[in-house]
Scaffold this motif. Structure first.
Motif, PDB file in Angstrom:
ATOM      1  N   THR A 104       0.847  -1.185   0.000  1.00 56.09           N
ATOM      2  CA  THR A 104       0.000   0.000   0.000  1.00 56.09           C
ATOM      3  C   THR A 104       0.885   1.238   0.000  1.00 56.09           C
ATOM      4  O   THR A 104       1.696   1.444   0.913  1.00 56.09           O
ATOM      5  CB  THR A 104      -0.911   0.012   1.239  1.00 56.09           C
ATOM      6  OG1 THR A 104      -1.716  -1.170   1.245  1.00 56.09           O
ATOM      7  CG2 THR A 104      -1.820   1.236   1.213  1.00 56.09           C
ATOM      8  N   THR A 174      -4.066   6.790  -2.543  1.00 54.83           N
ATOM      9  CA  THR A 174      -3.607   5.511  -2.000  1.00 54.83           C
ATOM     10  C   THR A 174      -3.732   4.449  -3.076  1.00 54.83           C
ATOM     11  O   THR A 174      -4.813   4.225  -3.622  1.00 54.83           O
ATOM     12  CB  THR A 174      -4.436   5.087  -0.766  1.00 54.83           C
ATOM     13  OG1 THR A 174      -4.416   6.135   0.205  1.00 54.83           O
ATOM     14  CG2 THR A 174      -3.866   3.816  -0.150  1.00 54.83           C
ATOM     15  N   GLU A 176      -2.864   0.369  -4.028  1.00 56.27           N
ATOM     16  CA  GLU A 176      -2.481  -0.955  -3.558  1.00 56.27           C
ATOM     17  C   GLU A 176      -1.987  -1.773  -4.750  1.00 56.27           C
ATOM     18  O   GLU A 176      -2.710  -1.946  -5.732  1.00 56.27           O
ATOM     19  CB  GLU A 176      -3.653  -1.674  -2.897  1.00 56.27           C
ATOM     20  CG  GLU A 176      -3.981  -1.196  -1.507  1.00 56.27           C
ATOM     21  CD  GLU A 176      -4.998  -2.082  -0.813  1.00 56.27           C
ATOM     22  OE1 GLU A 176      -5.318  -1.805   0.356  1.00 56.27           O
ATOM     23  OE2 GLU A 176      -5.502  -3.032  -1.447  1.00 56.27           O
TER      24      GLU A 176
END
Length: 566
Positions: A104, A174, A176
Protein backbone atom coordinates in the motif's frame (compact mmCIF):
# COMPACT_ATOMS: atom_id res chain seq x y z
CA UNK A 1 40.30 -23.54 -12.41
CA UNK A 2 39.88 -23.96 -8.70
CA UNK A 3 37.68 -23.14 -5.75
CA UNK A 4 38.62 -20.31 -3.47
CA UNK A 5 38.29 -21.02 0.26
CA UNK A 6 35.02 -20.09 1.91
CA UNK A 7 34.94 -16.87 3.89
CA UNK A 8 32.31 -15.17 6.02
CA UNK A 9 29.83 -13.28 3.83
CA UNK A 10 30.41 -9.54 3.88
CA UNK A 11 27.25 -7.46 4.20
CA UNK A 12 27.59 -3.76 3.45
CA UNK A 13 25.79 -1.19 5.54
CA UNK A 14 24.07 0.05 2.40
CA UNK A 15 22.81 -3.45 1.65
CA UNK A 16 21.42 -3.85 5.15
CA UNK A 17 19.75 -0.46 4.96
CA UNK A 18 18.15 -1.02 1.57
CA UNK A 19 16.99 -4.57 2.25
CA UNK A 20 15.81 -3.80 5.77
CA UNK A 21 13.72 -1.02 4.33
CA UNK A 22 12.09 -3.48 1.92
CA UNK A 23 11.62 -6.09 4.65
CA UNK A 24 10.08 -3.66 7.10
CA UNK A 25 7.99 -2.25 4.26
CA UNK A 26 7.95 1.29 5.52
CA UNK A 27 9.65 4.51 4.54
CA UNK A 28 9.78 8.08 5.69
CA UNK A 29 10.68 11.05 3.60
CA UNK A 30 12.40 14.06 5.02
CA UNK A 31 10.25 17.10 4.98
CA UNK A 32 10.43 18.87 1.62
CA UNK A 33 9.61 22.45 0.96
CA UNK A 34 6.32 23.21 -0.73
CA UNK A 35 8.41 23.46 -3.87
CA UNK A 36 7.98 25.25 -7.11
CA UNK A 37 9.35 28.71 -7.64
CA UNK A 38 12.03 29.83 -10.02
CA UNK A 39 15.42 28.23 -10.59
CA UNK A 40 18.54 30.22 -9.84
CA UNK A 41 19.15 30.39 -13.59
CA UNK A 42 21.79 29.57 -16.12
CA UNK A 43 22.38 26.75 -18.60
CA UNK A 44 24.34 23.65 -17.66
CA UNK A 45 25.88 21.95 -20.70
CA UNK A 46 26.81 18.32 -20.12
CA UNK A 47 28.91 16.19 -22.45
CA UNK A 48 27.18 12.83 -22.89
CA UNK A 49 29.15 9.82 -24.14
CA UNK A 50 26.55 8.92 -26.74
CA UNK A 51 23.11 9.65 -28.13
CA UNK A 52 19.98 8.60 -26.25
CA UNK A 53 17.67 6.13 -27.94
CA UNK A 54 14.49 7.94 -26.99
CA UNK A 55 12.73 9.21 -23.84
CA UNK A 56 10.12 6.64 -22.83
CA UNK A 57 11.90 4.98 -19.89
CA UNK A 58 9.68 1.89 -20.08
CA UNK A 59 11.42 1.04 -23.37
CA UNK A 60 14.93 2.32 -22.56
CA UNK A 61 17.91 0.17 -21.69
CA UNK A 62 20.90 2.47 -22.20
CA UNK A 63 22.54 4.86 -19.78
CA UNK A 64 22.36 7.95 -21.98
CA UNK A 65 18.58 7.65 -22.35
CA UNK A 66 18.21 7.12 -18.62
CA UNK A 67 20.48 10.09 -17.86
CA UNK A 68 17.92 12.36 -19.48
CA UNK A 69 14.73 10.59 -18.36
CA UNK A 70 15.83 10.66 -14.71
CA UNK A 71 15.51 14.44 -14.83
CA UNK A 72 12.07 14.38 -16.49
CA UNK A 73 10.35 11.55 -14.62
CA UNK A 74 10.06 10.28 -11.06
CA UNK A 75 9.07 6.94 -9.57
CA UNK A 76 7.22 5.97 -6.45
CA UNK A 77 10.62 5.37 -4.84
CA UNK A 78 14.12 6.69 -5.48
CA UNK A 79 17.61 6.28 -4.03
CA UNK A 80 19.24 8.36 -1.34
CA UNK A 81 21.57 10.97 -2.78
CA UNK A 82 24.95 9.39 -3.49
CA UNK A 83 23.79 5.97 -2.33
CA UNK A 84 22.07 2.76 -3.42
CA UNK A 85 19.70 2.94 -0.42
CA UNK A 86 15.97 3.27 -1.07
CA UNK A 87 14.12 6.51 -0.31
CA UNK A 88 10.56 7.82 -0.88
CA UNK A 89 9.71 9.90 -3.92
CA UNK A 90 6.16 10.20 -5.32
CA UNK A 91 5.10 7.77 -2.62
CA UNK A 92 5.62 9.33 0.80
CA UNK A 93 5.44 5.95 2.51
CA UNK A 94 4.44 2.35 1.92
CA UNK A 95 3.40 -0.68 3.93
CA UNK A 96 3.38 -4.40 3.12
CA UNK A 97 0.71 -6.89 4.08
CA UNK A 98 1.59 -9.68 6.49
CA UNK A 99 1.99 -12.18 3.65
CA UNK A 100 4.22 -9.77 1.69
CA UNK A 101 2.00 -9.84 -1.40
CA UNK A 102 0.21 -6.47 -1.15
CA UNK A 103 1.96 -3.11 -0.93
CA UNK A 104 0.00 0.00 0.00
CA UNK A 105 1.55 3.25 -1.22
CA UNK A 106 0.56 6.60 0.29
CA UNK A 107 1.11 9.17 -2.44
CA UNK A 108 1.98 12.84 -2.44
CA UNK A 109 -1.11 14.97 -2.97
CA UNK A 110 0.64 18.03 -4.50
CA UNK A 111 2.01 16.66 -7.78
CA UNK A 112 0.94 17.15 -11.39
CA UNK A 113 2.44 15.87 -14.63
CA UNK A 114 4.03 18.36 -16.99
CA UNK A 115 0.89 18.42 -19.15
CA UNK A 116 -1.33 19.28 -16.17
CA UNK A 117 -2.66 15.75 -15.66
CA UNK A 118 -3.09 15.07 -11.92
CA UNK A 119 -0.78 12.56 -10.30
CA UNK A 120 -2.88 10.25 -8.16
CA UNK A 121 -3.58 6.59 -7.46
CA UNK A 122 -5.43 6.17 -10.75
CA UNK A 123 -2.32 7.34 -12.59
CA UNK A 124 -0.19 4.86 -10.66
CA UNK A 125 -2.45 1.95 -11.58
CA UNK A 126 -2.61 3.16 -15.20
CA UNK A 127 1.18 2.86 -15.42
CA UNK A 128 1.30 -0.62 -13.87
CA UNK A 129 -1.49 -1.81 -16.16
CA UNK A 130 0.25 -0.27 -19.16
CA UNK A 131 3.43 -2.27 -18.51
CA UNK A 132 1.54 -5.50 -17.86
CA UNK A 133 -0.52 -5.15 -21.03
CA UNK A 134 2.30 -4.54 -23.50
CA UNK A 135 1.67 -6.51 -26.70
CA UNK A 136 3.44 -7.12 -29.99
CA UNK A 137 6.73 -5.30 -30.33
CA UNK A 138 6.22 -3.55 -26.99
CA UNK A 139 6.40 -6.99 -25.36
CA UNK A 140 9.62 -7.97 -27.20
CA UNK A 141 12.83 -8.33 -25.17
CA UNK A 142 14.42 -5.48 -27.14
CA UNK A 143 11.62 -3.09 -26.14
CA UNK A 144 10.73 -3.91 -22.54
CA UNK A 145 13.82 -5.65 -21.21
CA UNK A 146 13.66 -4.08 -17.76
CA UNK A 147 10.03 -5.06 -17.23
CA UNK A 148 10.67 -8.63 -18.31
CA UNK A 149 13.82 -8.89 -16.18
CA UNK A 150 11.98 -7.74 -13.07
CA UNK A 151 8.29 -8.55 -13.49
CA UNK A 152 8.34 -11.41 -16.00
CA UNK A 153 5.40 -12.05 -18.28
CA UNK A 154 2.54 -9.97 -19.64
CA UNK A 155 -1.19 -10.43 -19.87
CA UNK A 156 -0.56 -11.60 -23.43
CA UNK A 157 1.97 -14.26 -22.34
CA UNK A 158 0.13 -16.36 -19.73
CA UNK A 159 2.71 -19.15 -19.96
CA UNK A 160 5.37 -16.79 -18.58
CA UNK A 161 4.85 -16.12 -14.85
CA UNK A 162 4.28 -12.50 -13.88
CA UNK A 163 5.26 -10.87 -10.61
CA UNK A 164 2.57 -8.24 -11.12
CA UNK A 165 -0.86 -9.37 -9.90
CA UNK A 166 -2.91 -6.16 -9.87
CA UNK A 167 -3.29 -2.55 -8.80
CA UNK A 168 -6.21 -0.79 -7.11
CA UNK A 169 -6.75 2.88 -6.30
CA UNK A 170 -8.40 2.57 -2.89
CA UNK A 171 -8.73 6.34 -2.66
CA UNK A 172 -7.39 9.35 -4.55
CA UNK A 173 -3.90 9.16 -3.09
CA UNK A 174 -3.61 5.51 -2.00
CA UNK A 175 -2.60 2.74 -4.39
CA UNK A 176 -2.48 -0.95 -3.56
CA UNK A 177 -0.17 -3.08 -5.71
CA UNK A 178 -0.44 -6.86 -5.56
CA UNK A 179 2.41 -9.19 -6.45
CA UNK A 180 2.28 -12.93 -7.04
CA UNK A 181 5.20 -13.99 -4.85
CA UNK A 182 7.53 -12.71 -2.17
CA UNK A 183 10.67 -11.38 -3.84
CA UNK A 184 13.77 -9.40 -3.02
CA UNK A 185 13.10 -7.27 -6.11
CA UNK A 186 9.97 -5.57 -4.81
CA UNK A 187 9.58 -2.75 -3.98
CA UNK A 188 13.26 -1.94 -4.77
CA UNK A 189 12.61 -2.10 -8.53
CA UNK A 190 10.28 0.88 -8.26
CA UNK A 191 13.33 3.13 -7.89
CA UNK A 192 14.47 2.11 -11.39
CA UNK A 193 13.95 4.75 -14.10
CA UNK A 194 12.09 2.17 -16.23
CA UNK A 195 9.24 2.21 -13.72
CA UNK A 196 8.86 5.97 -13.47
CA UNK A 197 5.36 7.41 -13.55
CA UNK A 198 4.23 8.83 -16.91
CA UNK A 199 1.22 10.95 -17.77
CA UNK A 200 -1.71 8.69 -18.72
CA UNK A 201 -3.18 11.40 -20.97
CA UNK A 202 0.08 11.96 -22.87
CA UNK A 203 0.69 8.23 -23.28
CA UNK A 204 -2.74 7.78 -24.83
CA UNK A 205 -2.67 10.98 -26.89
CA UNK A 206 0.59 10.05 -28.63
CA UNK A 207 0.05 6.25 -28.92
CA UNK A 208 3.10 5.54 -26.82
CA UNK A 209 2.90 1.76 -27.15
CA UNK A 210 2.62 1.55 -30.96
CA UNK A 211 6.21 0.70 -31.76
CA UNK A 212 7.38 0.04 -35.31
CA UNK A 213 10.19 -1.78 -37.03
CA UNK A 214 11.08 -5.22 -35.71
CA UNK A 215 12.74 -6.83 -32.70
CA UNK A 216 16.19 -6.18 -34.15
CA UNK A 217 15.55 -2.54 -35.08
CA UNK A 218 12.73 -0.80 -33.23
CA UNK A 219 11.24 2.55 -34.18
CA UNK A 220 9.58 4.69 -31.54
CA UNK A 221 6.49 6.83 -31.27
CA UNK A 222 5.97 10.56 -31.25
CA UNK A 223 5.54 10.32 -27.48
CA UNK A 224 8.98 8.79 -26.92
CA UNK A 225 10.72 11.15 -29.33
CA UNK A 226 8.95 14.48 -28.82
CA UNK A 227 6.47 14.43 -25.91
CA UNK A 228 7.88 12.61 -22.85
CA UNK A 229 5.75 13.70 -19.91
CA UNK A 230 6.63 13.10 -16.27
CA UNK A 231 6.50 14.88 -12.93
CA UNK A 232 10.21 15.66 -12.53
CA UNK A 233 12.11 18.89 -11.93
CA UNK A 234 12.75 19.34 -15.66
CA UNK A 235 10.47 19.26 -18.70
CA UNK A 236 11.47 18.05 -22.16
CA UNK A 237 12.11 20.91 -24.59
CA UNK A 238 13.77 19.55 -27.74
CA UNK A 239 16.01 16.95 -29.30
CA UNK A 240 18.23 18.20 -32.12
CA UNK A 241 19.33 14.83 -33.46
CA UNK A 242 21.41 16.37 -36.23
CA UNK A 243 23.60 18.22 -33.73
CA UNK A 244 23.30 15.62 -30.99
CA UNK A 245 21.71 17.89 -28.39
CA UNK A 246 18.85 17.30 -25.96
CA UNK A 247 17.48 20.32 -24.11
CA UNK A 248 15.37 20.17 -20.97
CA UNK A 249 14.07 23.17 -19.03
CA UNK A 250 13.15 23.78 -15.41
CA UNK A 251 9.65 22.73 -14.40
CA UNK A 252 8.24 25.91 -12.85
CA UNK A 253 5.42 23.95 -11.23
CA UNK A 254 7.64 21.31 -9.64
CA UNK A 255 6.40 20.06 -6.28
CA UNK A 256 9.88 19.99 -4.73
CA UNK A 257 12.76 22.43 -4.54
CA UNK A 258 13.25 24.45 -7.73
CA UNK A 259 16.12 23.22 -9.93
CA UNK A 260 19.39 25.09 -9.59
CA UNK A 261 19.62 25.90 -13.32
CA UNK A 262 16.94 26.96 -15.76
CA UNK A 263 18.13 24.73 -18.62
CA UNK A 264 20.27 21.66 -19.24
CA UNK A 265 21.74 20.76 -22.60
CA UNK A 266 23.02 17.20 -23.05
CA UNK A 267 25.50 17.33 -25.91
CA UNK A 268 26.57 14.01 -27.43
CA UNK A 269 30.37 13.76 -27.69
CA UNK A 270 31.35 10.15 -28.29
CA UNK A 271 35.12 10.59 -28.07
CA UNK A 272 36.58 10.95 -24.58
CA UNK A 273 39.46 13.15 -25.68
CA UNK A 274 37.05 15.49 -27.41
CA UNK A 275 34.89 15.70 -24.27
CA UNK A 276 37.98 16.69 -22.27
CA UNK A 277 39.01 19.30 -24.82
CA UNK A 278 35.49 20.79 -24.91
CA UNK A 279 35.50 21.10 -21.12
CA UNK A 280 38.94 22.72 -21.13
CA UNK A 281 37.77 25.14 -23.84
CA UNK A 282 34.69 26.08 -21.80
CA UNK A 283 32.22 24.71 -24.37
CA UNK A 284 30.69 22.32 -21.83
CA UNK A 285 30.40 22.42 -18.05
CA UNK A 286 30.97 18.75 -17.32
CA UNK A 287 31.02 15.22 -18.67
CA UNK A 288 30.94 11.58 -17.64
CA UNK A 289 33.31 8.63 -18.00
CA UNK A 290 36.57 10.47 -17.50
CA UNK A 291 39.53 8.56 -18.94
CA UNK A 292 41.72 7.31 -16.08
CA UNK A 293 44.77 8.97 -17.63
CA UNK A 294 43.01 12.36 -17.55
CA UNK A 295 42.26 12.54 -13.81
CA UNK A 296 45.44 14.34 -12.78
CA UNK A 297 45.53 16.65 -15.80
CA UNK A 298 41.98 17.81 -15.14
CA UNK A 299 42.52 18.31 -11.43
CA UNK A 300 45.70 20.26 -12.12
CA UNK A 301 43.65 22.43 -14.48
CA UNK A 302 41.21 23.36 -11.71
CA UNK A 303 38.41 21.00 -12.68
CA UNK A 304 36.53 18.87 -10.17
CA UNK A 305 36.86 15.10 -10.73
CA UNK A 306 33.99 13.33 -8.93
CA UNK A 307 34.64 9.57 -8.55
CA UNK A 308 31.80 7.10 -8.09
CA UNK A 309 32.06 4.04 -5.87
CA UNK A 310 32.39 0.86 -8.02
CA UNK A 311 29.04 -0.90 -8.39
CA UNK A 312 29.33 -2.66 -11.73
CA UNK A 313 30.71 -5.61 -13.65
CA UNK A 314 32.28 -5.97 -17.11
CA UNK A 315 31.76 -9.37 -18.70
CA UNK A 316 32.44 -11.32 -21.87
CA UNK A 317 29.13 -12.79 -23.02
CA UNK A 318 29.02 -16.21 -24.71
CA UNK A 319 26.26 -17.52 -26.95
CA UNK A 320 24.42 -20.70 -26.02
CA UNK A 321 23.11 -21.19 -29.54
CA UNK A 322 19.47 -21.66 -28.57
CA UNK A 323 17.98 -18.50 -30.08
CA UNK A 324 16.00 -19.10 -33.25
CA UNK A 325 17.27 -17.20 -36.26
CA UNK A 326 20.83 -16.80 -34.95
CA UNK A 327 23.95 -18.69 -35.97
CA UNK A 328 26.11 -19.21 -32.88
CA UNK A 329 29.20 -21.39 -33.02
CA UNK A 330 28.16 -24.77 -31.54
CA UNK A 331 31.66 -25.23 -30.09
CA UNK A 332 30.61 -22.90 -27.26
CA UNK A 333 28.22 -25.54 -25.98
CA UNK A 334 31.24 -27.56 -24.83
CA UNK A 335 32.11 -26.50 -21.27
CA UNK A 336 35.81 -27.05 -22.03
CA UNK A 337 35.68 -24.39 -24.73
CA UNK A 338 34.03 -21.93 -22.34
CA UNK A 339 36.61 -22.75 -19.68
CA UNK A 340 39.37 -22.19 -22.26
CA UNK A 341 37.97 -18.72 -22.96
CA UNK A 342 37.85 -17.91 -19.24
CA UNK A 343 41.45 -19.05 -18.65
CA UNK A 344 42.67 -17.08 -21.68
CA UNK A 345 41.73 -13.63 -20.34
CA UNK A 346 44.52 -11.67 -18.66
CA UNK A 347 42.43 -9.76 -16.11
CA UNK A 348 45.45 -8.44 -14.24
CA UNK A 349 46.74 -6.62 -17.33
CA UNK A 350 43.25 -5.32 -18.09
CA UNK A 351 42.80 -3.92 -14.58
CA UNK A 352 46.27 -2.38 -14.43
CA UNK A 353 46.43 -0.90 -17.93
CA UNK A 354 42.88 -0.17 -19.12
CA UNK A 355 40.87 0.74 -16.01
CA UNK A 356 41.04 3.45 -13.31
CA UNK A 357 42.81 3.07 -10.01
CA UNK A 358 40.60 1.06 -7.68
CA UNK A 359 39.43 -1.40 -10.34
CA UNK A 360 39.67 -5.07 -9.44
CA UNK A 361 39.50 -8.43 -11.15
CA UNK A 362 36.06 -10.04 -11.05
CA UNK A 363 35.69 -13.67 -10.00
CA UNK A 364 31.88 -13.60 -10.30
CA UNK A 365 29.13 -11.33 -11.60
CA UNK A 366 28.32 -9.60 -8.28
CA UNK A 367 30.52 -6.78 -6.90
CA UNK A 368 32.12 -7.57 -3.53
CA UNK A 369 30.01 -4.92 -1.76
CA UNK A 370 26.77 -6.81 -2.48
CA UNK A 371 25.48 -9.47 -0.09
CA UNK A 372 25.80 -12.85 -1.78
CA UNK A 373 29.30 -12.26 -3.12
CA UNK A 374 31.46 -15.19 -2.09
CA UNK A 375 35.02 -16.41 -2.51
CA UNK A 376 33.75 -19.98 -2.70
CA UNK A 377 33.33 -20.09 -6.47
CA UNK A 378 35.23 -21.79 -9.25
CA UNK A 379 37.81 -19.32 -10.52
CA UNK A 380 39.61 -19.22 -13.85
CA UNK A 381 43.10 -17.82 -13.50
CA UNK A 382 45.01 -16.56 -16.52
CA UNK A 383 46.62 -19.65 -18.07
CA UNK A 384 46.90 -19.65 -21.88
CA UNK A 385 48.62 -23.06 -21.87
CA UNK A 386 45.67 -24.59 -20.03
CA UNK A 387 43.33 -22.86 -22.46
CA UNK A 388 45.11 -24.45 -25.42
CA UNK A 389 45.06 -27.84 -23.66
CA UNK A 390 41.30 -27.60 -23.06
CA UNK A 391 40.70 -26.62 -26.68
CA UNK A 392 42.77 -29.53 -27.88
CA UNK A 393 40.86 -31.96 -25.66
CA UNK A 394 37.59 -30.57 -27.05
CA UNK A 395 38.80 -30.88 -30.64
CA UNK A 396 38.22 -27.13 -30.99
CA UNK A 397 41.70 -25.71 -31.61
CA UNK A 398 41.53 -22.74 -34.03
CA UNK A 399 37.77 -22.41 -33.51
CA UNK A 400 36.55 -19.20 -35.16
CA UNK A 401 34.45 -16.92 -32.98
CA UNK A 402 32.65 -13.73 -34.04
CA UNK A 403 33.65 -11.25 -31.35
CA UNK A 404 31.39 -8.18 -31.21
CA UNK A 405 32.44 -4.91 -29.59
CA UNK A 406 30.92 -1.39 -29.65
CA UNK A 407 32.25 1.83 -31.15
CA UNK A 408 31.47 5.49 -30.44
CA UNK A 409 30.86 4.97 -26.74
CA UNK A 410 32.40 4.83 -23.28
CA UNK A 411 30.65 3.02 -20.46
CA UNK A 412 31.34 3.08 -16.69
CA UNK A 413 32.61 -0.51 -16.86
CA UNK A 414 34.16 -0.16 -20.34
CA UNK A 415 35.93 3.19 -20.82
CA UNK A 416 37.68 2.18 -24.08
CA UNK A 417 35.88 -0.66 -25.90
CA UNK A 418 38.38 -0.88 -28.76
CA UNK A 419 41.34 -1.20 -26.40
CA UNK A 420 39.51 -3.82 -24.34
CA UNK A 421 38.68 -5.77 -27.49
CA UNK A 422 42.31 -5.67 -28.63
CA UNK A 423 43.62 -7.10 -25.35
CA UNK A 424 41.02 -9.86 -25.02
CA UNK A 425 41.17 -10.68 -28.73
CA UNK A 426 44.92 -11.13 -28.50
CA UNK A 427 44.50 -13.24 -25.35
CA UNK A 428 42.10 -15.55 -27.19
CA UNK A 429 44.31 -15.74 -30.27
CA UNK A 430 47.32 -16.69 -28.11
CA UNK A 431 45.23 -19.47 -26.55
CA UNK A 432 44.34 -21.02 -29.92
CA UNK A 433 41.15 -19.30 -31.06
CA UNK A 434 40.62 -17.54 -34.38
CA UNK A 435 38.82 -14.22 -33.82
CA UNK A 436 36.56 -12.56 -36.35
CA UNK A 437 36.04 -8.96 -35.14
CA UNK A 438 32.65 -7.29 -35.56
CA UNK A 439 32.43 -3.63 -34.51
CA UNK A 440 29.10 -1.80 -34.47
CA UNK A 441 27.94 1.65 -33.33
CA UNK A 442 26.73 1.37 -29.75
CA UNK A 443 23.21 2.65 -30.18
CA UNK A 444 21.14 1.06 -31.59
CA UNK A 445 23.19 -1.34 -33.75
CA UNK A 446 25.36 -2.97 -31.12
CA UNK A 447 22.73 -3.11 -28.39
CA UNK A 448 20.15 -4.55 -30.78
CA UNK A 449 22.53 -7.18 -32.17
CA UNK A 450 23.73 -8.30 -28.76
CA UNK A 451 20.28 -8.40 -27.14
CA UNK A 452 19.04 -10.51 -30.06
CA UNK A 453 21.79 -13.10 -29.62
CA UNK A 454 23.70 -12.39 -32.84
CA UNK A 455 27.25 -12.55 -31.40
CA UNK A 456 29.39 -15.55 -30.47
CA UNK A 457 31.23 -13.36 -27.97
CA UNK A 458 30.46 -9.80 -26.90
CA UNK A 459 31.63 -7.18 -24.43
CA UNK A 460 29.00 -5.70 -22.15
CA UNK A 461 28.50 -4.83 -18.52
CA UNK A 462 26.05 -3.75 -15.90
CA UNK A 463 25.84 -0.97 -13.34
CA UNK A 464 23.62 -2.03 -10.47
CA UNK A 465 20.15 -0.54 -10.20
CA UNK A 466 19.65 -1.38 -6.53
CA UNK A 467 21.55 -3.14 -3.79
CA UNK A 468 20.59 -6.79 -4.20
CA UNK A 469 22.44 -9.66 -5.86
CA UNK A 470 19.44 -10.59 -7.98
CA UNK A 471 19.74 -7.28 -9.81
CA UNK A 472 23.00 -8.61 -11.22
CA UNK A 473 22.81 -12.38 -11.50
CA UNK A 474 19.05 -12.64 -11.79
CA UNK A 475 18.99 -10.01 -14.54
CA UNK A 476 21.60 -11.99 -16.46
CA UNK A 477 20.89 -15.64 -15.82
CA UNK A 478 17.37 -16.26 -14.49
CA UNK A 479 14.87 -18.26 -16.54
CA UNK A 480 13.59 -15.73 -19.09
CA UNK A 481 10.86 -18.10 -20.26
CA UNK A 482 10.77 -21.55 -21.78
CA UNK A 483 13.53 -22.80 -19.51
CA UNK A 484 16.18 -20.55 -21.08
CA UNK A 485 18.25 -17.53 -20.15
CA UNK A 486 17.70 -14.40 -22.19
CA UNK A 487 18.74 -14.08 -25.82
CA UNK A 488 21.83 -12.02 -25.06
CA UNK A 489 23.42 -15.19 -23.70
CA UNK A 490 22.02 -17.38 -26.46
CA UNK A 491 19.33 -18.96 -24.32
CA UNK A 492 21.60 -21.07 -22.12
CA UNK A 493 19.65 -23.49 -19.95
CA UNK A 494 20.80 -24.78 -16.56
CA UNK A 495 18.20 -25.81 -14.00
CA UNK A 496 20.67 -25.67 -11.10
CA UNK A 497 21.24 -21.98 -11.81
CA UNK A 498 17.52 -21.27 -12.24
CA UNK A 499 16.64 -23.05 -8.98
CA UNK A 500 19.38 -21.29 -7.00
CA UNK A 501 18.30 -17.86 -8.24
CA UNK A 502 14.63 -18.55 -7.54
CA UNK A 503 15.45 -19.73 -4.02
CA UNK A 504 17.44 -16.60 -3.22
CA UNK A 505 14.89 -14.25 -4.72
CA UNK A 506 12.02 -15.79 -2.76
CA UNK A 507 13.76 -15.80 0.63
CA UNK A 508 12.48 -13.09 3.00
CA UNK A 509 15.25 -13.46 5.58
CA UNK A 510 18.20 -11.25 4.64
CA UNK A 511 20.97 -13.48 6.04
CA UNK A 512 19.52 -16.64 4.52
CA UNK A 513 19.05 -14.84 1.20
CA UNK A 514 22.74 -13.90 1.11
CA UNK A 515 23.73 -17.54 1.61
CA UNK A 516 21.39 -18.66 -1.16
CA UNK A 517 22.77 -16.04 -3.55
CA UNK A 518 26.29 -17.26 -2.73
CA UNK A 519 25.16 -20.73 -3.81
CA UNK A 520 23.71 -19.23 -6.99
CA UNK A 521 27.02 -17.49 -7.74
CA UNK A 522 28.82 -20.81 -7.34
CA UNK A 523 26.39 -22.57 -9.70
CA UNK A 524 26.80 -19.82 -12.31
CA UNK A 525 30.59 -19.96 -12.23
CA UNK A 526 30.49 -23.74 -12.62
CA UNK A 527 28.18 -23.57 -15.63
CA UNK A 528 29.98 -20.50 -17.06
CA UNK A 529 27.43 -18.86 -19.41
CA UNK A 530 29.72 -15.80 -19.59
CA UNK A 531 33.03 -14.64 -18.15
CA UNK A 532 33.22 -11.86 -15.50
CA UNK A 533 36.19 -9.57 -16.14
CA UNK A 534 36.32 -6.62 -13.74
CA UNK A 535 34.64 -4.21 -11.35
CA UNK A 536 35.64 -0.62 -12.03
CA UNK A 537 35.14 2.81 -10.47
CA UNK A 538 34.49 5.70 -12.82
CA UNK A 539 34.12 9.43 -12.52
CA UNK A 540 32.39 12.56 -13.70
CA UNK A 541 34.13 15.90 -14.02
CA UNK A 542 32.73 19.43 -13.81
CA UNK A 543 34.10 22.95 -14.11
CA UNK A 544 35.28 24.79 -11.02
CA UNK A 545 32.17 27.00 -10.91
CA UNK A 546 29.73 24.06 -10.85
CA UNK A 547 28.32 23.02 -7.48
CA UNK A 548 25.81 20.49 -6.23
CA UNK A 549 26.41 17.47 -8.48
CA UNK A 550 26.61 14.39 -6.22
CA UNK A 551 28.08 11.25 -7.86
CA UNK A 552 25.91 8.14 -7.58
CA UNK A 553 27.25 4.57 -7.46
CA UNK A 554 24.27 3.70 -9.68
CA UNK A 555 25.19 6.41 -12.24
CA UNK A 556 21.81 7.89 -11.28
CA UNK A 557 22.77 11.52 -10.74
CA UNK A 558 20.07 14.09 -9.99
CA UNK A 559 20.93 17.21 -11.97
CA UNK A 560 18.31 19.37 -10.26
CA UNK A 561 20.80 20.14 -7.47
CA UNK A 562 23.38 21.60 -9.86
CA UNK A 563 24.15 25.33 -9.74
CA UNK A 564 26.58 27.38 -11.79
CA UNK A 565 28.53 30.30 -10.34
CA UNK A 566 29.74 33.39 -12.11
Amino acid sequence: MHRRPTRVLAVSAATLTALSMAACASSDREETSAGGGESSGGTFVFGAAGDPTMFDPAFATDGESFRVTRQIYEGLLTNEEGSADLAPSLAESYEASEDGLTYTFDLRDDVTFHDGTPFNAEAVCFNFERWYNFEGLAASPAASEYYQNNFGGFASTPDVPSLYAGCEATDEFTAEVQISQVTSRFPAVLALPSFAMQSPEALEQYDADELGGNGDALTYTEYALEHPTGTGPFRFDSWDQGNGEVTIVANEDYWGDAPGVSEIVFRSIADGNTRRQELQAGSIDGYDLVAPADYQTLEDGGFQVLPRDPFNVLYLGMNGGNVEGTNANPALQDIRVRQAIAHAIDRETIVNSLLPEGAEEAIEFVPPAVDGWTEDVTTYDYDPDLSRQLLTEAGALNTTLRFYYPTDVSRPYLPDPAAMFEVISQNLTDAGFTIEPVSLPWNPDYLDAVSAGQADLHLLGWTGDYNDAYNFIGTFFADAGGGQMKAEFGGWSDQAVFDALAAGDGEADIDARGELYAEANAAIMDFLPAVPVSHSPNALVVADDVDGLVPSPLSAEDFSTVTIGN
